[in-house]
Design a protein around this motif. Structure first.
Motif, PDB file in Angstrom:
ATOM      1  N   PHE A   1       0.857  -1.184   0.000  1.00 54.74           N
ATOM      2  CA  PHE A   1       0.000   0.000   0.000  1.00 54.74           C
ATOM      3  C   PHE A   1       0.892   1.233   0.000  1.00 54.74           C
ATOM      4  N   SER A   2       0.502   2.230  -0.756  1.00 54.73           N
ATOM      5  CA  SER A   2       1.235   3.494  -0.704  1.00 54.73           C
ATOM      6  C   SER A   2       0.829   4.241   0.564  1.00 54.73           C
ATOM      7  N   ARG A   3       1.658   5.172   0.965  1.00 52.54           N
ATOM      8  CA  ARG A   3       1.320   5.987   2.140  1.00 52.54           C
ATOM      9  C   ARG A   3       0.023   6.748   1.916  1.00 52.54           C
ATOM     10  N   SER A   4      -0.183   7.204   0.681  1.00 52.61           N
ATOM     11  CA  SER A   4      -1.411   7.956   0.391  1.00 52.61           C
ATOM     12  C   SER A   4      -2.644   7.054   0.470  1.00 52.61           C
ATOM     13  N   GLU A   5      -2.514   5.790   0.041  1.00 51.29           N
ATOM     14  CA  GLU A   5      -3.639   4.854   0.179  1.00 51.29           C
ATOM     15  C   GLU A   5      -3.964   4.617   1.653  1.00 51.29           C
ATOM     16  N   LEU A   6      -2.925   4.423   2.468  1.00 51.92           N
ATOM     17  CA  LEU A   6      -3.147   4.200   3.900  1.00 51.92           C
ATOM     18  C   LEU A   6      -3.773   5.431   4.550  1.00 51.92           C
ATOM     19  N   ALA A   7      -3.341   6.605   4.147  1.00 56.83           N
ATOM     20  CA  ALA A   7      -3.929   7.839   4.685  1.00 56.83           C
ATOM     21  C   ALA A   7      -5.397   7.949   4.281  1.00 56.83           C
ATOM     22  N   GLN A   8      -5.704   7.587   3.048  1.00 53.65           N
ATOM     23  CA  GLN A   8      -7.089   7.633   2.577  1.00 53.65           C
ATOM     24  C   GLN A   8      -7.946   6.618   3.327  1.00 53.65           C
ATOM     25  N   ILE A   9      -7.437   5.412   3.508  1.00 51.73           N
ATOM     26  CA  ILE A   9      -8.155   4.385   4.270  1.00 51.73           C
ATOM     27  C   ILE A   9      -8.411   4.885   5.686  1.00 51.73           C
ATOM     28  N   ASN A  10      -7.396   5.458   6.301  1.00 48.18           N
ATOM     29  CA  ASN A  10      -7.516   5.973   7.662  1.00 48.18           C
ATOM     30  C   ASN A  10      -8.618   7.036   7.747  1.00 48.18           C
ATOM     31  N   THR A  11      -8.586   7.977   6.823  1.00 49.91           N
ATOM     32  CA  THR A  11      -9.574   9.057   6.812  1.00 49.91           C
ATOM     33  C   THR A  11     -10.984   8.521   6.597  1.00 49.91           C
ATOM     34  N   LEU A  12     -11.145   7.643   5.618  1.00 45.95           N
ATOM     35  CA  LEU A  12     -12.474   7.083   5.337  1.00 45.95           C
ATOM     36  C   LEU A  12     -13.003   6.306   6.532  1.00 45.95           C
TER      37      LEU A  12
ATOM     38  N   ALA B   1     -13.050  -0.266   0.297  1.00 54.21           N
ATOM     39  CA  ALA B   1     -12.405  -1.128  -0.700  1.00 54.21           C
ATOM     40  C   ALA B   1     -12.794  -0.706  -2.115  1.00 54.21           C
ATOM     41  N   LYS B   2     -14.066  -0.393  -2.328  1.00 53.16           N
ATOM     42  CA  LYS B   2     -14.513   0.055  -3.648  1.00 53.16           C
ATOM     43  C   LYS B   2     -13.870   1.390  -4.010  1.00 53.16           C
ATOM     44  N   LYS B   3     -13.834   2.297  -3.050  1.00 50.80           N
ATOM     45  CA  LYS B   3     -13.310   3.634  -3.303  1.00 50.80           C
ATOM     46  C   LYS B   3     -11.825   3.604  -3.680  1.00 50.80           C
ATOM     47  N   ILE B   4     -11.057   2.711  -3.068  1.00 49.69           N
ATOM     48  CA  ILE B   4      -9.626   2.632  -3.377  1.00 49.69           C
ATOM     49  C   ILE B   4      -9.310   1.534  -4.393  1.00 49.69           C
ATOM     50  N   ASP B   5     -10.359   0.854  -4.873  1.00 48.70           N
ATOM     51  CA  ASP B   5     -10.229  -0.200  -5.889  1.00 48.70           C
ATOM     52  C   ASP B   5      -9.294  -1.319  -5.432  1.00 48.70           C
ATOM     53  N   ARG B   6      -9.577  -1.837  -4.221  1.00 47.96           N
ATOM     54  CA  ARG B   6      -8.800  -2.939  -3.657  1.00 47.96           C
ATOM     55  C   ARG B   6      -9.745  -4.024  -3.162  1.00 47.96           C
ATOM     56  N   ASP B   7      -9.215  -5.208  -3.026  1.00 49.18           N
ATOM     57  CA  ASP B   7      -9.938  -6.334  -2.456  1.00 49.18           C
ATOM     58  C   ASP B   7     -10.310  -6.009  -1.004  1.00 49.18           C
ATOM     59  N   GLU B   8     -11.499  -6.427  -0.575  1.00 49.44           N
ATOM     60  CA  GLU B   8     -11.931  -6.168   0.812  1.00 49.44           C
ATOM     61  C   GLU B   8     -10.979  -6.782   1.830  1.00 49.44           C
ATOM     62  N   ASN B   9     -10.440  -7.953   1.532  1.00 49.93           N
ATOM     63  CA  ASN B   9      -9.510  -8.599   2.459  1.00 49.93           C
ATOM     64  C   ASN B   9      -8.215  -7.794   2.587  1.00 49.93           C
ATOM     65  N   GLU B  10      -7.720  -7.281   1.467  1.00 52.83           N
ATOM     66  CA  GLU B  10      -6.526  -6.440   1.510  1.00 52.83           C
ATOM     67  C   GLU B  10      -6.797  -5.171   2.321  1.00 52.83           C
ATOM     68  N   THR B  11      -7.973  -4.597   2.112  1.00 55.71           N
ATOM     69  CA  THR B  11      -8.346  -3.379   2.823  1.00 55.71           C
ATOM     70  C   THR B  11      -8.462  -3.648   4.319  1.00 55.71           C
ATOM     71  N   PHE B  12      -9.057  -4.782   4.679  1.00 58.30           N
ATOM     72  CA  PHE B  12      -9.146  -5.141   6.096  1.00 58.30           C
ATOM     73  C   PHE B  12      -7.750  -5.274   6.711  1.00 58.30           C
ATOM     74  N   LEU B  13      -6.852  -5.914   6.001  1.00 55.93           N
ATOM     75  CA  LEU B  13      -5.497  -6.088   6.525  1.00 55.93           C
ATOM     76  C   LEU B  13      -4.781  -4.742   6.675  1.00 55.93           C
ATOM     77  N   ALA B  14      -5.057  -3.804   5.776  1.00 57.87           N
ATOM     78  CA  ALA B  14      -4.486  -2.462   5.915  1.00 57.87           C
ATOM     79  C   ALA B  14      -5.052  -1.779   7.169  1.00 57.87           C
ATOM     80  N   LEU B  15      -6.339  -1.936   7.411  1.00 59.55           N
ATOM     81  CA  LEU B  15      -6.959  -1.382   8.625  1.00 59.55           C
ATOM     82  C   LEU B  15      -6.365  -2.025   9.870  1.00 59.55           C
ATOM     83  N   PHE B  16      -6.167  -3.316   9.819  1.00 61.13           N
ATOM     84  CA  PHE B  16      -5.564  -4.036  10.942  1.00 61.13           C
ATOM     85  C   PHE B  16      -4.153  -3.504  11.189  1.00 61.13           C
TER      86      PHE B  16
END
Length: 79
Positions: A19-30, A41-56
């Motif tokens: 994940f790029s730093r900007s993707e992680l910042a966007q995930i954090n903000t959302l 996951a839809k907004k950043i065009d990533r798999d839900e599982n990948e997005t969950f792992l980034a949140l974790f």
């Protein structure tokens, strides 16, 4: 723990953990704005599982001295 020969399975090999730093910042903000996991996951065009792992990952990186920490809420995950 030592693995016995022939009993090893590589897990999650189909997921992208980069994940790029900007993707992680966007995930954090959302997330802090109460978006659901599937919507992030839809907004950043990533798999839900990948997005969950980034949140974790972000939740493990929390600095209790700062505001804006990620807290995993099942209502947002299950949604």
């Amino acid at each position: 723990m030592k693995r016995k020969k022939g009993e090893t399975t590589i897990i999650l090999e189909n997921l992208d953990f980069a994940f790029s730093r900007s993707e992680l910042a966007q995930i954090n903000t959302l997330w802090l704005n109460e978006y659901k996991l599937r919507d992030i996951a839809k907004k950043i065009d990533r798999d839900e599982n990948e997005t969950f792992l980034a949140l974790f990952h972000l939740s493990l990186k929390n600095d209790n001295r700062k505001t804006g920490n990620i807290k995993l809420k099942f209502s947002q995950i299950i949604g």
